[in-house]
Design an enzyme around this catalytic site. Sequence first.
Site, short mmCIF file in Angstrom:
data_model
loop_
_atom_site.label_atom_id
_atom_site.label_comp_id
_atom_site.label_asym_id
_atom_site.label_seq_id
_atom_site.Cartn_x
_atom_site.Cartn_y
_atom_site.Cartn_z
N GLU A 1 30.91 -96.23 45.82
CA GLU A 1 30.70 -95.34 44.80
C GLU A 1 30.34 -96.18 43.48
OE1 GLU A 1 32.19 -90.99 45.33
OE2 GLU A 1 33.90 -92.60 45.64
N GLY B 1 35.41 -95.20 47.20
CA GLY B 1 35.25 -95.61 45.80
C GLY B 1 34.59 -96.85 45.54
N GLU C 1 35.15 -90.50 53.14
CA GLU C 1 35.99 -89.33 52.58
C GLU C 1 36.14 -87.87 53.57
OE1 GLU C 1 34.44 -91.41 48.90
OE2 GLU C 1 33.75 -90.88 51.19
#
Length: 263
Positions: A117, A114, A137
Amino acid sequence: MSEPILIEIKEGIALITLNRPDRLNALNFELIDRLMAVLDAIETDASVRAMILTGAGERAFSAGADIHEFSGSVRQGANIAIRDFVRRGQTMTARLEAFRKPVIAAVNGLAFGGGCEITEAVHLAVASERARFAKPEINLGMPPTFGGTQRLPRLAGRKRALELLLTGDPFLPQQALEIGLVNRVVPHGELLSAARELANRIIPHSPLAVGGIITAVTRGLNMAIAEGLQVESEQFAALVPSHDLGEGINAWIEHRPPLYRGC
């Protein structure tokens, strides 16, 4: 309990710090919700012209989602996991991407999952030489869920993105620069000053024009060129009756600095 988000506003720039250094600034639900509230406040604060987002401590920008927390949602089934975890994260990255004030990531350490991201979603990014990136992930048996399968290929290209997504291999800031994930790499001690320098090159310009450019680029990237050109035209049309456009033109003709009001 310490605040999950720290905010400092100075000279038109809001410095936002993800503040869970003991957990490598992992993105738990509370931190994401608090960041969204901060974005709401900054959006309507005319004194803030740009935002820098960084991580607390010396080790991480953000190591990604808080696995201990979201695993509880996963155990309750797909509907709960999507509601609590996926939608929350996707809403956060979409909000950062579409924010009409420039958002600059100052990546000070690990930007995994994240955290990567967020870096993909924001408008600009400066990375410390100590930064490390990864899309890990796959090691949890899942794809990225905060937009990584969509934004990284748009930045890096399909094959380069798939290699990172399918292997989970970490990569260095120089590779992040080469694939367009960050704008520059700087010595660690110069990170925040470099991010501020970049912000200070933007904020003298009309905030209406800055917001229009961000909107046109963000929306247009996902459209055919003809539709994107229509968005560009709409953003220009919205500026035609504004003080800022008239002031910008008059200042250029009169050979003087413009005085923008953001209206």
